[in-house]
Motif scaffolding. Structure first.
Motif, PDB file in Angstrom:
ATOM      1  N   PRO A  40       0.864  -1.067  -0.099  1.00 36.70           N
ATOM      2  CA  PRO A  40       0.016  -0.083   0.203  1.00 36.70           C
ATOM      3  C   PRO A  40       1.043   1.124   0.190  1.00 36.70           C
ATOM      4  CG  PRO A  40      -0.820  -1.659   1.786  1.00 36.70           C
ATOM      5  CD  PRO A  40       0.543  -2.196   1.089  1.00 36.70           C
ATOM      6  N   LEU A  41       0.377   2.186  -0.651  1.00 35.03           N
ATOM      7  CA  LEU A  41       1.248   3.652  -0.810  1.00 35.03           C
ATOM      8  C   LEU A  41       1.150   4.152   0.627  1.00 35.03           C
ATOM      9  CD1 LEU A  41       2.411   5.554  -2.646  1.00 35.03           C
ATOM     10  CD2 LEU A  41       0.282   6.526  -2.910  1.00 35.03           C
ATOM     11  N   ASP A  42      -0.065   4.375   1.341  1.00 30.64           N
ATOM     12  CA  ASP A  42       0.164   4.858   2.672  1.00 30.64           C
ATOM     13  C   ASP A  42       0.695   3.813   3.491  1.00 30.64           C
ATOM     14  OD1 ASP A  42      -1.541   7.029   1.934  1.00 30.64           O
ATOM     15  OD2 ASP A  42      -3.253   5.972   2.190  1.00 30.64           O
ATOM     16  N   TYR A  43       1.505   4.402   4.717  1.00 35.89           N
ATOM     17  CA  TYR A  43       2.026   3.819   5.839  1.00 35.89           C
ATOM     18  C   TYR A  43       3.117   2.784   5.439  1.00 35.89           C
ATOM     19  CZ  TYR A  43      -1.618   6.267   7.834  1.00 35.89           C
ATOM     20  OH  TYR A  43      -2.516   7.664   8.185  1.00 35.89           O
ATOM     21  N   SER A  44       3.964   3.100   4.629  1.00 34.17           N
ATOM     22  CA  SER A  44       4.722   2.496   3.665  1.00 34.17           C
ATOM     23  C   SER A  44       5.629   1.071   4.354  1.00 34.17           C
ATOM     24  CB  SER A  44       5.951   3.409   2.946  1.00 34.17           C
ATOM     25  OG  SER A  44       6.643   3.856   4.152  1.00 34.17           O
ATOM     26  N   LEU A  45       5.829   0.962   5.695  1.00 29.63           N
ATOM     27  CA  LEU A  45       6.458   0.305   6.102  1.00 29.63           C
ATOM     28  C   LEU A  45       5.737  -0.342   7.571  1.00 29.63           C
ATOM     29  CD1 LEU A  45      10.230   1.584   5.863  1.00 29.63           C
ATOM     30  CD2 LEU A  45       9.109  -0.173   4.354  1.00 29.63           C
ATOM     31  N   SER A  46       4.369  -0.430   7.332  1.00 32.75           N
ATOM     32  CA  SER A  46       3.666  -0.972   8.192  1.00 32.75           C
ATOM     33  C   SER A  46       3.460  -2.449   8.298  1.00 32.75           C
ATOM     34  CB  SER A  46       2.320  -0.058   8.360  1.00 32.75           C
ATOM     35  OG  SER A  46       1.459  -0.708   7.126  1.00 32.75           O
ATOM     36  N   ASP A  47       2.494  -2.893   9.103  1.00 33.00           N
ATOM     37  CA  ASP A  47       2.115  -4.224   9.072  1.00 33.00           C
ATOM     38  C   ASP A  47       1.456  -4.566   7.732  1.00 33.00           C
ATOM     39  OD1 ASP A  47       2.307  -5.846  11.468  1.00 33.00           O
ATOM     40  OD2 ASP A  47       1.510  -4.099  12.297  1.00 33.00           O
ATOM     41  N   HIS A  48       1.056  -3.784   6.980  1.00 33.36           N
ATOM     42  CA  HIS A  48       0.307  -4.117   5.556  1.00 33.36           C
ATOM     43  C   HIS A  48       1.399  -4.093   4.556  1.00 33.36           C
ATOM     44  CE1 HIS A  48      -3.607  -3.883   7.473  1.00 33.36           C
ATOM     45  NE2 HIS A  48      -3.223  -2.749   7.984  1.00 33.36           N
ATOM     46  N   GLY A 103      -1.151   6.220 -17.818  1.00 39.21           N
ATOM     47  CA  GLY A 103      -0.086   6.158 -18.756  1.00 39.21           C
ATOM     48  C   GLY A 103       0.905   7.812 -18.536  1.00 39.21           C
ATOM     49  N   ALA A 104       0.652   8.106 -17.605  1.00 35.12           N
ATOM     50  CA  ALA A 104       1.631   9.440 -17.231  1.00 35.12           C
ATOM     51  C   ALA A 104       2.070   9.753 -16.064  1.00 35.12           C
ATOM     52  CB  ALA A 104       0.804  10.587 -17.735  1.00 35.12           C
ATOM     53  N   ALA A 105       2.962  10.394 -15.628  1.00 36.79           N
ATOM     54  CA  ALA A 105       3.585  10.577 -14.279  1.00 36.79           C
ATOM     55  C   ALA A 105       2.643  11.505 -13.412  1.00 36.79           C
ATOM     56  CB  ALA A 105       4.883  10.934 -14.238  1.00 36.79           C
ATOM     57  N   LYS A 106       2.233  11.181 -12.098  1.00 34.80           N
ATOM     58  CA  LYS A 106       1.241  11.992 -11.497  1.00 34.80           C
ATOM     59  C   LYS A 106       1.909  12.084 -10.144  1.00 34.80           C
ATOM     60  CE  LYS A 106      -3.414  13.004  -9.771  1.00 34.80           C
ATOM     61  NZ  LYS A 106      -4.881  12.416  -9.943  1.00 34.80           N
ATOM     62  N   TRP A 107       2.043  13.438  -9.550  1.00 38.90           N
ATOM     63  CA  TRP A 107       2.579  13.696  -8.426  1.00 38.90           C
ATOM     64  C   TRP A 107       1.252  13.255  -7.280  1.00 38.90           C
ATOM     65  CZ3 TRP A 107       7.307  14.040  -6.333  1.00 38.90           C
ATOM     66  CH2 TRP A 107       7.393  14.274  -4.992  1.00 38.90           C
ATOM     67  N   THR A 108       1.779  12.339  -6.330  1.00 36.49           N
ATOM     68  CA  THR A 108       0.665  11.823  -5.444  1.00 36.49           C
ATOM     69  C   THR A 108       1.158  11.905  -4.148  1.00 36.49           C
ATOM     70  OG1 THR A 108       0.343  10.228  -7.278  1.00 36.49           O
ATOM     71  CG2 THR A 108      -0.795   9.661  -5.063  1.00 36.49           C
ATOM     72  N   VAL A 109       0.143  12.444  -3.109  1.00 37.57           N
ATOM     73  CA  VAL A 109       0.469  12.744  -1.926  1.00 37.57           C
ATOM     74  C   VAL A 109      -0.089  11.365  -1.010  1.00 37.57           C
ATOM     75  CG1 VAL A 109      -0.081  13.940   0.404  1.00 37.57           C
ATOM     76  CG2 VAL A 109       0.469  14.999  -1.949  1.00 37.57           C
ATOM     77  N   TYR A 110       0.677  10.827  -0.084  1.00 36.27           N
ATOM     78  CA  TYR A 110       0.373   9.874   0.771  1.00 36.27           C
ATOM     79  C   TYR A 110       0.280   9.876   2.053  1.00 36.27           C
ATOM     80  CZ  TYR A 110       5.148   7.964   0.430  1.00 36.27           C
ATOM     81  OH  TYR A 110       6.452   7.933   0.623  1.00 36.27           O
TER      82      TYR A 110
END
Length: 268
Positions: free
Chosen positions: A150-158, A207-214
């Motif tokens: 998952p994008l959110d909480y990058s190194l969590s239990d998930h 198909g394109a790069a999009k700046w994404t906030v998490y």
């Protein structure tokens, strides 16, 4: 350290076979799930270099085991966070809008040494799909560990770290300290002691790069060495030499649980 210095500090050439034997002496077993952090300089001179080190780890674990190595790409992050070195503030938006999207095949692993970057390119290695904190794995449980990140909480239990925990993984610090022990980040989530924050990274969207906030937490590895010292006083770990490198092997679940409780107690 120059190669000349490395040779001078090496008693005899390290090979795939000698490193595999050293791994077995330390307690690595075929079939283990092993999360590895390696310092090439600490190992001494190796015939075949990083390629031989990775092959020795694979040979020791066999295809019934699973080799796990962090392949983070922290350069895919919000430039406002960059400190080493920082970039001018008026560059920030340009960087966000032009940075190539994360691609597990193309995006390099950075700041972690040569082993992670080479490992992600090895045949049959799976890399998780997180722009900044990907983890790669080879072997029996590689797909299970890396398939969802998952994008959110990058190194969590998930995350893949959480999956390695559930598989009763072991950690091998090969010539490197507890400050590099990524699994302690899982403890930071579990401790509930870290502040929440927002990160950003470029993702491939339609198909394109999009700046994404998490969403994530504020990592702080400043106390990891101290946690490791206290962990060794309370729990049994295996120590020995791999090549010339002083190395430690221990249970990932034990270390994560210990660190989570330690952080909770420090916060009170």
């Amino acid at each position: 350290m120059s190669e000349k210095d490395v040779i001078a500090q090496t008693s005899s050439p390290n090979t795939i076979d000698s490193l595999t034997k050293d791994l077995y002496k330390l307690g690595v077993k075929p079939g283990d799930t092993l999360l590895v952090h390696v310092s090439m300089k600490a190992l001494g001179w190796v015939s075949g270099g990083p390629q031989a080190v990775i092959q020795a780890l694979m040979d020791a674990l066999t295809s019934e085991g699973t080799l796990v190595i962090q392949t983070h790409s922290p350069t895919l992050s919000d430039p406002v966070e960059w400190q080493n070195p920082p970039v001018p503030e008026h560059w920030h938006e340009t960087i966000r809008q032009t940075m190539p999207a994360y691609d597990p095949e193309k995006t390099p692993s950075t700041y972690l040494g040569v082993i992670p970057e080479l490992f992600r390119k090895f045949p049959d290695v799976h890399r998780s799909h997180h722009p900044s904190f990907s983890i790669s794995a080879w072997g029996k449980n590689a797909s299970e560990i890396t398939s969802e990140h998952p994008l959110d909480y990058s190194l969590s239990d998930h995350s893949p770290l959480g999956k390695a925990y559930k598989l009763d993984a072991k950690v091998l610090l090969l010539g490197i300290g507890y400050d590099a022990n990524t699994s302690f980040h899982l403890s930071e989530y579990r401790s509930g002691t870290r502040k929440m924050k927002e990160n950003g990274a470029p993702l491939q969207v339609e198909g394109a790069a999009k700046w994404t906030v998490y969403k994530d937490i504020e990592f702080d590895d400043e106390l990891f060495e101290e946690i490791g010292e206290q962990f060794e006083k309370k729990k049994t770990i295996l120590t020995g030499k791999i090549g010339e490198a002083h190395s430690r092997q221990f249970s990932m679940p034990e270390a994560v649980d210990f660190a989570a409780e330690w952080l909770k107690n420090q916060d009170h």
